[in-house]
Design a protein around this motif. Structure first.
Motif, mmCIF file in Angstrom:
data_model
loop_
_atom_site.group_PDB
_atom_site.id
_atom_site.type_symbol
_atom_site.label_atom_id
_atom_site.label_comp_id
_atom_site.label_asym_id
_atom_site.label_seq_id
_atom_site.Cartn_x
_atom_site.Cartn_y
_atom_site.Cartn_z
ATOM 1 N N GLN A 19 0.846 -1.177 0.000
ATOM 2 C CA GLN A 19 0.000 0.000 0.000
ATOM 3 C C GLN A 19 0.892 1.241 0.000
ATOM 4 O OE1 GLN A 19 -2.713 -0.227 3.250
ATOM 5 N NE2 GLN A 19 -3.460 -2.259 2.721
ATOM 6 N N LEU B 23 1.004 5.770 -1.012
ATOM 7 C CA LEU B 23 0.260 7.001 -1.244
ATOM 8 C C LEU B 23 0.937 7.775 -2.371
ATOM 9 C CD1 LEU B 23 -2.013 8.919 -0.263
ATOM 10 C CD2 LEU B 23 -0.303 10.016 1.193
ATOM 11 N N PRO B 24 0.233 8.053 -3.472
ATOM 12 C CA PRO B 24 0.837 8.842 -4.554
ATOM 13 C C PRO B 24 1.031 10.287 -4.124
ATOM 14 C CG PRO B 24 -1.477 8.404 -5.008
ATOM 15 C CD PRO B 24 -1.132 7.609 -3.786
ATOM 16 N N LEU B 25 2.249 10.769 -4.249
ATOM 17 C CA LEU B 25 2.596 12.119 -3.813
ATOM 18 C C LEU B 25 3.113 12.930 -4.994
ATOM 19 C CD1 LEU B 25 4.523 11.223 -0.518
ATOM 20 C CD2 LEU B 25 2.122 11.889 -0.730
ATOM 21 N N ASP B 26 2.872 14.235 -4.954
ATOM 22 C CA ASP B 26 3.433 15.119 -5.966
ATOM 23 C C ASP B 26 4.824 15.578 -5.531
ATOM 24 O OD1 ASP B 26 2.948 16.884 -3.941
ATOM 25 O OD2 ASP B 26 1.350 17.974 -4.958
ATOM 26 N N ARG C 102 2.508 16.296 -1.360
ATOM 27 C CA ARG C 102 1.078 16.265 -1.081
ATOM 28 C C ARG C 102 0.428 15.089 -1.800
ATOM 29 N NH1 ARG C 102 -0.383 22.335 -2.773
ATOM 30 N NH2 ARG C 102 0.683 21.501 -4.616
ATOM 31 N N SER C 103 -0.655 14.584 -1.216
ATOM 32 C CA SER C 103 -1.338 13.428 -1.782
ATOM 33 C C SER C 103 -2.051 13.799 -3.083
ATOM 34 C CB SER C 103 -2.351 12.872 -0.777
ATOM 35 O OG SER C 103 -3.151 11.869 -1.376
ATOM 36 N N MET C 104 -1.914 12.926 -4.094
ATOM 37 C CA MET C 104 -2.603 13.115 -5.369
ATOM 38 C C MET C 104 -3.749 12.126 -5.546
ATOM 39 S SD MET C 104 0.428 13.774 -8.131
ATOM 40 C CE MET C 104 0.876 12.045 -8.128
ATOM 41 N N TYR C 105 -4.090 11.390 -4.504
ATOM 42 C CA TYR C 105 -5.065 10.306 -4.648
ATOM 43 C C TYR C 105 -6.409 10.815 -5.155
ATOM 44 C CZ TYR C 105 -7.425 5.908 -3.635
ATOM 45 O OH TYR C 105 -8.127 4.735 -3.753
ATOM 46 N N ASP C 106 -6.897 11.913 -4.574
ATOM 47 C CA ASP C 106 -8.207 12.429 -4.973
ATOM 48 C C ASP C 106 -8.195 13.003 -6.384
ATOM 49 O OD1 ASP C 106 -9.280 11.736 -2.525
ATOM 50 O OD2 ASP C 106 -8.757 13.657 -1.607
ATOM 51 N N ASP C 107 -7.007 13.334 -6.904
ATOM 52 C CA ASP C 107 -6.921 13.906 -8.247
ATOM 53 C C ASP C 107 -6.875 12.838 -9.334
ATOM 54 O OD1 ASP C 107 -6.851 16.416 -7.098
ATOM 55 O OD2 ASP C 107 -4.656 16.452 -6.997
ATOM 56 N N ARG D 12 -12.560 4.114 -3.323
ATOM 57 C CA ARG D 12 -12.795 3.991 -1.893
ATOM 58 C C ARG D 12 -14.293 4.006 -1.599
ATOM 59 N NH1 ARG D 12 -9.035 8.708 0.421
ATOM 60 N NH2 ARG D 12 -10.031 9.755 -1.334
#
Length: 231
Positions: free
Chosen positions: A45, A47-50, A54-59, A226
């Motif tokens: 698992q 978390l995609p980060l820029d 910062r998290s890019m998951y919602d994008d 999700r």
């Protein structure tokens, strides 16, 4: 008070350059009132980060299947691997072949039950795709006629002429009926992809989607969203 378990401290002592077995010592540190068990592995698992952390998951992942505007919105280029592991739960594998699993002259190991209806599962990287079924077509089609499935076989062939690549669910939807009958009919008409962009799809025998530019529309896009926040 109910105790779920004991917390132990175990030490292993072994002298350097010694052939004597190691000495173990244990110490009871306390009791545990709660125990948490995880059925799935968390190592895969992430978390995609820029570039700013910062998290890019919602994008990059749609929040709902009903979000029809998602494909038209600009998004950062982030292409994760197709899969990190073929299984979700930990497996005890000692990297040795079982003694009853010796390889014979063919690719199937000893002890494995041979596929009854000759379904062909292929990789998208192999040089040539199957053009004929593994079983004898004439004798097997005669058995199909005896079972009263000749009309189903003709309908399945017509379906693959109209659409050369299909999923099993799509075939069930178009033809309906019992699922068991397709176990003997599908290997006569199509082969199965177990890897690549057409993974889990059935392709018509003799048809290679890698050489047909129009086959891009049959590729699989596997994504998971999700669950809705109920809090």
């Amino acid at each position: 008070m109910h105790f779920a378990g004991l917390l132990l401290k175990v030490k292993r002592r072994k002298k350097k350059n010694s052939t004597e077995p190691p000495v173990y010592s244990t110490e009871l540190l306390g009791v545990c009132t709660k125990v948490f068990k995880f059925t799935n592995m968390c190592d895969f698992q992430f978390l995609p980060l820029d570039h700013q952390g910062r998290s890019m998951y919602d994008d990059i992942v749609p929040s709902s299947c009903m979000d029809t505007a998602y494909p038209d919105r600009p998004a950062a280029l982030f292409i994760p691997p197709v899969a990190f592991s073929r299984v979700d739960t930990p497996q005890n594998y000692c990297y040795r072949r079982p003694p009853t699993n010796r390889l014979l002259n063919g690719p199937l190991p000893e002890g494995r039950k041979r596929r009854r209806f000759g379904a062909q599962a292929v990789s998208h990287l192999q040089e040539k795709m199957p053009s004929e079924p593994l079983v004898d077509r004439a004798s097997f089609e005669a058995r199909v006629q005896l079972r009263g499935l000749a009309s189903d076989l003709a309908e399945l062939k017509k379906l693959f002429e109209e659409r050369p690549v299909m999923s099993r669910a799509y075939i069930y939807y178009k033809m309906g009926g019992l699922k068991d009958r397709f176990k003997c009919l599908l290997p006569l008409v199509a082969y199965y992809f177990n890897t690549g962009p057409w993974r889990n799809m059935w392709a018509r025998l003799g048809y290679d989607p890698r050489t047909d530019p129009a086959a891009w529309r049959y590729q699989i896009i596997d994504y998971r969203t999700r669950s809705a926040d109920l809090t």
